[in-house]
Design an enzyme around this catalytic site. Structure first.
Site, PDB file in Angstrom:
ATOM      1  N   ARG A 186       0.966  -1.206  -0.048  1.00 15.76           N
ATOM      2  CA  ARG A 186      -0.030   0.029  -0.109  1.00 15.76           C
ATOM      3  C   ARG A 186       1.106   1.205  -0.057  1.00 15.76           C
ATOM      4  NH1 ARG A 186      -1.863   1.781   4.554  1.00 15.76           N
ATOM      5  NH2 ARG A 186      -2.326  -0.163   5.493  1.00 15.76           N
TER       6      ARG A 186
ATOM      7  N   TYR B  58     -16.580  15.951 -15.872  1.00 20.47           N
ATOM      8  CA  TYR B  58     -16.754  14.647 -15.992  1.00 20.47           C
ATOM      9  C   TYR B  58     -17.848  14.344 -14.831  1.00 20.47           C
ATOM     10  CZ  TYR B  58     -16.241   9.527 -15.339  1.00 20.47           C
ATOM     11  OH  TYR B  58     -16.263   8.175 -15.582  1.00 20.47           O
TER      12      TYR B  58
ATOM     13  N   ASP C  92      -7.374  18.376 -15.199  1.00 18.88           N
ATOM     14  CA  ASP C  92      -7.702  16.964 -15.348  1.00 18.88           C
ATOM     15  C   ASP C  92      -7.443  16.820 -16.728  1.00 18.88           C
ATOM     16  OD1 ASP C  92      -8.837  14.565 -16.459  1.00 18.88           O
ATOM     17  OD2 ASP C  92     -10.478  14.561 -14.963  1.00 18.88           O
TER      18      ASP C  92
ATOM     19  N   LYS D 230      -8.261   5.630 -19.778  1.00 16.82           N
ATOM     20  CA  LYS D 230      -8.597   6.150 -21.003  1.00 16.82           C
ATOM     21  C   LYS D 230      -7.415   6.048 -21.901  1.00 16.82           C
ATOM     22  CE  LYS D 230     -12.538   6.808 -18.739  1.00 16.82           C
ATOM     23  NZ  LYS D 230     -12.792   8.291 -18.098  1.00 16.82           N
TER      24      LYS D 230
HETATM   25  C1  PLP Z   1     -13.199   8.729 -16.679  1.00 16.62           C
HETATM   26  C2  PLP Z   1     -13.021  10.045 -16.298  1.00 16.62           C
HETATM   27  C3  PLP Z   1     -12.512  10.123 -14.981  1.00 16.62           C
HETATM   28  C4  PLP Z   1     -12.829   9.024 -13.975  1.00 16.62           C
HETATM   29  O1  PLP Z   1     -11.712   8.001 -14.209  1.00 16.62           O
HETATM   30  P1  PLP Z   1     -12.066   6.541 -13.655  1.00 16.62           P
HETATM   31  O2  PLP Z   1     -10.645   5.993 -14.029  1.00 16.62           O
HETATM   32  O3  PLP Z   1     -13.213   5.942 -14.412  1.00 16.62           O
HETATM   33  O4  PLP Z   1     -12.243   6.577 -12.237  1.00 16.62           O
HETATM   34  C5  PLP Z   1     -12.168  11.237 -14.646  1.00 16.62           C
HETATM   35  N1  PLP Z   1     -12.161  12.307 -15.284  1.00 16.62           N
HETATM   36  C6  PLP Z   1     -12.383  12.366 -16.883  1.00 16.62           C
HETATM   37  C7  PLP Z   1     -12.273  13.390 -17.610  1.00 16.62           C
HETATM   38  C8  PLP Z   1     -12.758  10.891 -17.260  1.00 16.62           C
HETATM   39  O5  PLP Z   1     -13.016  10.631 -18.564  1.00 16.62           O
END
Ligand code: PLP
Length: 381
Positions: free
Chosen positions: A46, A98, A170, A195
């Site tokens: 962890r 998001y 982000d 992604k």
């Molecule tokens: C998918 C996504 C998230 C969340 O990420 P996870 O890996 O699904 O927890 C946050 N911000 C954006 C822009 C996303 O496309």
């Protein structure tokens, strides 16, 4: 070293024990110690794990940063960054961020006394107006989802600094290949590595990245204390993704441009959202802060009928109907009934997210094949 070289090599030493070229999956929870206070850099997974360290070094290098903390999901990373704040603090965020980010802000962190304002950040006057004396964080997504508006990162970071608030980007949609927010003055970058970074739709993973020593120390403390850490195998998968990030992004961008141009010329299409069009309202900022315009495209239909939009998503064969984005395969979805269904219709319409809006994550297949597929579907709808 340049991006492409870092993608392949940063944090990727041959394994010291065996010479293995690929980072081994250190699938262990704990590590043998020679004395109660002496270990070889790791004591419990962890707190730290060699496979995770290799990924963290790689992602930090790609964002031009000193520090990266990997998390078990993008939401895990976002959760950790919000935990830098305390009750009474105010956050200004984009109004089309998001959905999961909106949800954790409002449904989880408001309970602990954080307050939020959501504004259209493609016009930074809106952000300035929302600032309060207790504003401690500015949350930016660009390009935005699903309307693909662009926020001027450098200017937003400057405004945040003047207000003594942290700025966070982000960077999931753009990836560090297309834009590097830390170099534009931002304090923290977060990713859903699920992604484009993972890139193969086979792992859920997140990251928080910074150059600031004291922020990094706090984020690592939260990572260890809250425990949303990724497993070694997931780190291995993400590392496998980063090695080809630059190659995939080039093709994603090229294919998205081709599809966007095709849609723009199609008689059944009303409007195409794509920041690479010269008549996109934020084209000049996009050209300045991004290397290319990304793999996401969204569009509306002339026939103002939600049924037609939903039907279109079932008629494509190469574009698979699914949420998520950033994988090698092309995806299609209907935000009003899927990714953005939690927004009340009036809020949705006010932010420009119409009933017939369709979002594409354009994959790395052959562009002609994708255009054919979309053309057949549009003809049949
Ligand atoms: C998918 C996504 C998230 C969340 O990420 P996870 O890996 O699904 O927890 C946050 N911000 C954006 C822009 C996303 O496309």
């Amino acid at each position: 070293m340049k991006f492409e070289t870092l993608a392949v090599h940063a944090g990727q030493e041959p394994d010291s024990a065996t010479g293995a070229i690929m980072t081994p999956i250190y699938q262990t929870s704990t590590f043998a110690q020679s004395e109660p206070t002496v270990h070889k850099g790791y004591d419990y997974s962890r707190a730290g794990n060699p496979t995770r360290s290799a990924l963290e070094k790689n992602l930090a290098a790609l964002e031009g940063a000193k520090y990266c903390a990997a998390f078990s999901s993008g939401m895990g990373a976002i959760d950790a960054v919000l935990k830098l704040l305390k009750g009474g603090d105010h956050i200004v965020a984009g109004n089309d961020i998001y959905g999961g980010t909106y949800r954790i802000f409002v449904k989880v962190f408001e309970q602990f006394g954080l307050t939020f304002d959501f504004v259209d950040m493609s016009n930074l006057d809106n952000m300035k107006k929302a600032l309060r004396p207790n504003t401690r964080l500015i949350w930016i997504e660009t390009p935005t989802n699903p309307l693909l508006r662009i926020v001027d990162i450098e200017e937003a970071a400057r405004i945040a600094r003047t207000a003594r608030a942290l700025s966070v980007v982000d960077n999931t949609f753009a990836t560090p290949f297309l834009q590097q927010p830390l170099s534009l003055g931002v304090d923290i970058v977060v990713h859903s590595a699920t992604k484009y970074i993972g890139g193969h739709s086979d792992v859920i993973l997140g990251a928080a990245i910074t150059n600031d020593n004291s922020l990094a120390e706090k984020i690592f403390f939260i990572q260890k204390s809250s425990g949303a850490v990724p497993g070694p195998f997931d780190c291995f998968l993400a590392l496998r993704g980063t090695k080809t990030l630059h190659l995939r992004m080039q093709r994603h961008c090229e294919n998205a441009r081709r599809i966007a141009e095709f849609l723009k010329s199609h008689p059944k299409v009303k409007h195409v959202n794509y920041p690479g069009f010269k008549d996109h309202p934020n084209y000049s900022i996009a050209s300045r802060q991004m290397k290319d315009f990304g793999g996401m495209v969204s569009f509306t239909l002339k026939e103002d009928n939600i049924g037609a939009a939903k039907r279109l998503t079932t008629l494509t064969k190469l574009f698979t109907l699914a949420e998520s984005l950033g994988g090698v395969e092309s995806l299609i979805e209907h935000p009003a009934s899927m990714t953005h269904a939690s927004l009340p219709r009036d809020v949705r319409m006010k932010s420009g997210l119409e009933d017939t809006l369709i979002r594409l994550s354009v994959g790395v297949e052959n562009a002609e094949d994708l255009i054919h597929d979309m053309g057949h579907a549009l003809d049949a709808v």
